[in-house]
Design a protein around this motif. Structure first.
Motif, PDB file in Angstrom:
ATOM      1  N   VAL A  35      52.140  15.030  26.182  1.00 17.01           N
ATOM      2  CA  VAL A  35      51.501  13.836  26.721  1.00 17.01           C
ATOM      3  C   VAL A  35      51.274  12.814  25.605  1.00 17.01           C
ATOM      4  N   LYS A  36      51.484  11.531  25.932  1.00 19.17           N
ATOM      5  CA  LYS A  36      51.302  10.449  24.960  1.00 19.17           C
ATOM      6  C   LYS A  36      50.366   9.394  25.523  1.00 19.17           C
ATOM      7  N   ALA A  37      49.636   8.728  24.628  1.00 18.64           N
ATOM      8  CA  ALA A  37      48.729   7.665  25.048  1.00 18.64           C
ATOM      9  C   ALA A  37      49.506   6.378  25.293  1.00 18.64           C
ATOM     10  N   SER A  71      41.017  11.976  32.967  1.00 16.85           N
ATOM     11  CA  SER A  71      41.880  10.977  32.347  1.00 16.85           C
ATOM     12  C   SER A  71      42.920  10.505  33.358  1.00 16.85           C
ATOM     13  N   LEU A  72      43.469   9.341  33.097  1.00 15.65           N
ATOM     14  CA  LEU A  72      44.527   8.801  33.953  1.00 15.65           C
ATOM     15  C   LEU A  72      45.877   9.179  33.362  1.00 15.65           C
ATOM     16  N   LEU A  73      46.711   9.839  34.164  1.00 12.03           N
ATOM     17  CA  LEU A  73      48.030  10.283  33.712  1.00 12.03           C
ATOM     18  C   LEU A  73      49.092   9.672  34.611  1.00 12.03           C
ATOM     19  N   THR A  74      50.094   9.029  34.006  1.00 14.69           N
ATOM     20  CA  THR A  74      51.137   8.371  34.775  1.00 14.69           C
ATOM     21  C   THR A  74      52.515   8.806  34.290  1.00 14.69           C
ATOM     22  N   THR A  75      53.548   8.267  34.914  1.00 11.71           N
ATOM     23  CA  THR A  75      54.920   8.617  34.562  1.00 11.71           C
ATOM     24  C   THR A  75      55.430   7.687  33.464  1.00 11.71           C
ATOM     25  N   GLU A  76      56.514   8.072  32.836  1.00 11.97           N
ATOM     26  CA  GLU A  76      57.111   7.219  31.812  1.00 11.97           C
ATOM     27  C   GLU A  76      57.605   5.911  32.411  1.00 11.97           C
ATOM     28  N   LYS A  77      58.120   5.963  33.614  1.00 10.85           N
ATOM     29  CA  LYS A  77      58.591   4.754  34.300  1.00 10.85           C
ATOM     30  C   LYS A  77      57.444   3.784  34.540  1.00 10.85           C
ATOM     31  N   PHE A 124      54.514   3.805  32.964  1.00 10.80           N
ATOM     32  CA  PHE A 124      53.964   3.439  31.657  1.00 10.80           C
ATOM     33  C   PHE A 124      54.599   2.159  31.132  1.00 10.80           C
ATOM     34  N   ALA A 125      55.907   2.007  31.330  1.00 13.14           N
ATOM     35  CA  ALA A 125      56.617   0.832  30.819  1.00 13.14           C
ATOM     36  C   ALA A 125      56.055  -0.458  31.394  1.00 13.14           C
ATOM     37  N   LYS A 126      55.546  -0.409  32.634  1.00 14.62           N
ATOM     38  CA  LYS A 126      54.982  -1.604  33.265  1.00 14.62           C
ATOM     39  C   LYS A 126      53.522  -1.819  32.871  1.00 14.62           C
ATOM     40  N   ILE A 127      52.765  -0.724  32.755  1.00 18.33           N
ATOM     41  CA  ILE A 127      51.326  -0.822  32.536  1.00 18.33           C
ATOM     42  C   ILE A 127      50.984  -1.237  31.110  1.00 18.33           C
ATOM     43  N   LYS A 128      51.776  -0.805  30.147  1.00 18.89           N
ATOM     44  CA  LYS A 128      51.396  -0.952  28.732  1.00 18.89           C
ATOM     45  C   LYS A 128      51.177  -2.396  28.301  1.00 18.89           C
ATOM     46  N   ASN A 129      51.879  -3.342  28.925  1.00 22.85           N
ATOM     47  CA  ASN A 129      51.768  -4.748  28.525  1.00 22.85           C
ATOM     48  C   ASN A 129      50.920  -5.583  29.484  1.00 22.85           C
ATOM     49  N   MET A 130      50.032  -4.917  30.209  1.00 26.45           N
ATOM     50  CA  MET A 130      49.137  -5.621  31.130  1.00 26.45           C
ATOM     51  C   MET A 130      47.743  -5.681  30.498  1.00 26.45           C
ATOM     52  N   PRO A 131      47.329  -6.851  29.967  1.00 23.93           N
ATOM     53  CA  PRO A 131      46.076  -6.961  29.187  1.00 23.93           C
ATOM     54  C   PRO A 131      44.838  -6.475  29.918  1.00 23.93           C
ATOM     55  N   LEU A 132      44.713  -6.819  31.216  1.00 25.61           N
ATOM     56  CA  LEU A 132      43.516  -6.414  31.955  1.00 25.61           C
ATOM     57  C   LEU A 132      43.458  -4.904  32.099  1.00 25.61           C
ATOM     58  N   TRP A 133      44.593  -4.271  32.328  1.00 28.43           N
ATOM     59  CA  TRP A 133      44.633  -2.817  32.417  1.00 28.43           C
ATOM     60  C   TRP A 133      44.216  -2.200  31.079  1.00 28.43           C
ATOM     61  N   GLN A 134      44.723  -2.744  29.997  1.00 31.66           N
ATOM     62  CA  GLN A 134      44.370  -2.218  28.673  1.00 31.66           C
ATOM     63  C   GLN A 134      42.876  -2.365  28.408  1.00 31.66           C
ATOM     64  N   LYS A 135      42.320  -3.519  28.779  1.00 33.70           N
ATOM     65  CA  LYS A 135      40.894  -3.764  28.562  1.00 33.70           C
ATOM     66  C   LYS A 135      40.038  -2.778  29.343  1.00 33.70           C
ATOM     67  N   GLN A 136      40.427  -2.503  30.593  1.00 31.03           N
ATOM     68  CA  GLN A 136      39.615  -1.659  31.470  1.00 31.03           C
ATOM     69  C   GLN A 136      39.811  -0.167  31.217  1.00 31.03           C
ATOM     70  N   LEU A 137      40.965   0.216  30.695  1.00 27.37           N
ATOM     71  CA  LEU A 137      41.301   1.644  30.628  1.00 27.37           C
ATOM     72  C   LEU A 137      41.420   2.211  29.215  1.00 27.37           C
ATOM     73  N   ASP A 173      39.368   2.563  26.689  1.00 29.92           N
ATOM     74  CA  ASP A 173      38.288   3.445  26.228  1.00 29.92           C
ATOM     75  C   ASP A 173      38.319   4.792  26.932  1.00 29.92           C
ATOM     76  N   SER A 174      38.597   4.787  28.243  1.00 29.04           N
ATOM     77  CA  SER A 174      38.639   6.054  28.970  1.00 29.04           C
ATOM     78  C   SER A 174      39.968   6.779  28.752  1.00 29.04           C
ATOM     79  N   GLY A 175      41.013   6.012  28.464  1.00 24.95           N
ATOM     80  CA  GLY A 175      42.320   6.614  28.156  1.00 24.95           C
ATOM     81  C   GLY A 175      43.294   6.594  29.316  1.00 24.95           C
ATOM     82  N   CYS A 176      44.520   6.231  29.004  1.00 28.13           N
ATOM     83  CA  CYS A 176      45.611   6.275  29.961  1.00 28.13           C
ATOM     84  C   CYS A 176      46.801   6.895  29.251  1.00 28.13           C
ATOM     85  N   TYR A 177      47.494   7.828  29.919  1.00 23.57           N
ATOM     86  CA  TYR A 177      48.505   8.640  29.250  1.00 23.57           C
ATOM     87  C   TYR A 177      49.740   8.784  30.145  1.00 23.57           C
TER      88      TYR A 177
END
Length: 352
Positions: A233-235, A301-307, A309-322, A324-328
């Motif tokens: 698993v990766k962050a 923790s929130l765990l998603t797929t690699e596919k 992940f590619a969309k979520i990683k560059n979404m600023p609001l998602w990064q701000k909200q998640l 601290d709790s972690g998304c993987y």
């Protein structure tokens, strides 16, 4: 139970329209076969990876396998349709490209392999996408076509047909009653067939039976078998705390049940699975659903797929909200059950 009833009702009604859809598909192929519709060849050898069905058969992971393998010998370019992108025309990926510009799966490939491939372009007319790619990246030696089995306006050098182990084309039916978007007989176009998403412990006897069924349509074309292997698993974002053993799953893929099995096999305890449709467009509404689920399952923790992940990683609001709790996410790659098809593919791509 209600969803199952609606699914069965739609399939039953769908049989009324199968003859019309099948007729349209047959006529289209005949127009190409008779030369009324023209097919073109690209200026470079092309490897087409596709299927006969709608829904995921594993085209992107297998495309990634061929990128990694062929890049050992050639400068590889990638061309895709760019399904559900928000742009129009032909787009050649660059440093400023976003997922909405080229589609989620091409974007995943671009993010992972932009240092390894010569370039990537998307376009509904693949021959135009190839030409645009070659203009900007003339060092390209081989082009991989992701999902172009039905795109007969382009005649590829070699064809790889993917057959989902759980939804084999030889047991399926035409749309809208089934999932076939093309005729079973079109499997003969394949130079190589790959049975994807197989159980890791599939027996040789079952493999031989599947080969027998496939070769009713393909003749003596070679058949290979693959499964998925998952990495550690990766962050999604750097600086996240370690991933917990209890997780909320988030996915927008064709077969969410496979993701559940993968997470369970990695030792995670699944509290909830937010499973959206394939190619789901992640937005603020989706984020609110995620936050409610994490609030409900405190400590998960929130765990998603690699596919995804590619969309979520560059979404600023998602990064701000998640953050601290972690998304993987779970990295995924193809694993071969027996021989790999790379040598036959290399032979097919050699100049005559």
């Amino acid at each position: 139970m209600k969803n199952l009833f609606i699914y069965c009702l739609r399939r039953s009604i769908g049989w009324l329209f199968v003859p019309f859809y099948a007729l349209a598909v047959r006529v289209r192929h005949l127009l190409y076969d008779w030369g009324i519709f023209k097919s073109e060849r690209a200026d470079r050898p092309t490897l087409c990876i596709g299927n006969l069905t709608v829904g995921g058969t594993g085209k992107t992971p297998h495309t990634e396998f061929f990128i990694k393998s062929l890049s050992q010998w050639y400068r590889v370019g990638v061309v895709s349709r760019g399904y559900k992108r928000q742009s129009r025309g032909v787009v050649v990926a660059d440093a400023n490209t976003r997922a909405e510009d080229i589609g989620d799966e091409p974007y995943q490939i671009w993010m992972k392999y932009k240092e390894k491939i010569s370039g990537l372009s998307v376009g509904s007319r693949r021959i135009e996408a190839i030409r645009a790619l070659l203009v900007q990246h003339p060092d390209t030696e081989i082009v991989i076509l992701d999902d172009a089995f039905q795109h007969r306006a382009l005649e590829a050098t070699a064809y790889v047909l993917l057959c989902d182990y759980y939804r084999p084309f030889y047991r399926d039916f035409m749309l809208p009653a089934g999932d076939l978007r093309d005729l079973r007989s079109r499997a003969r176009q394949a130079d190589i067939v790959i049975v994807s998403k197989c159980p890791a412990d599939i027996s040789e006897r079952e493999q031989r039976e599947i080969e027998k069924q496939i070769r009713r349509y393909t003749g003596d074309k070679p058949v290979f078998f693959s499964t998925y292997a998952y990495g550690s698993v990766k962050a999604v974002w750097q600086g996240s705390p370690p991933c917990k053993s209890e997780v909320v799953l988030l996915s927008g893929i064709a077969t969410p049940s496979l993701f559940e099995k993968a997470a369970a096999s990695c030792g995670f305890k699944i509290k909830e699975h937010l499973a959206f449709a394939d190619h789901h467009n992640y937005n603020d509404h989706t984020l609110q659903s995620v936050l409610r689920s994490l609030q409900k399952h405190q400590g998960a923790s929130l765990l998603t797929t690699e596919k995804d992940f590619a969309k979520i990683k560059n979404m600023p609001l998602w990064q701000k909200q998640l953050k601290d709790s972690g998304c993987y996410y779970l990295p995924l790659q193809v694993k071969w059950l027996g021989a790999s098809p790379i040598q036959p593919v290399l032979q097919l791509l050699q100049p005559a």
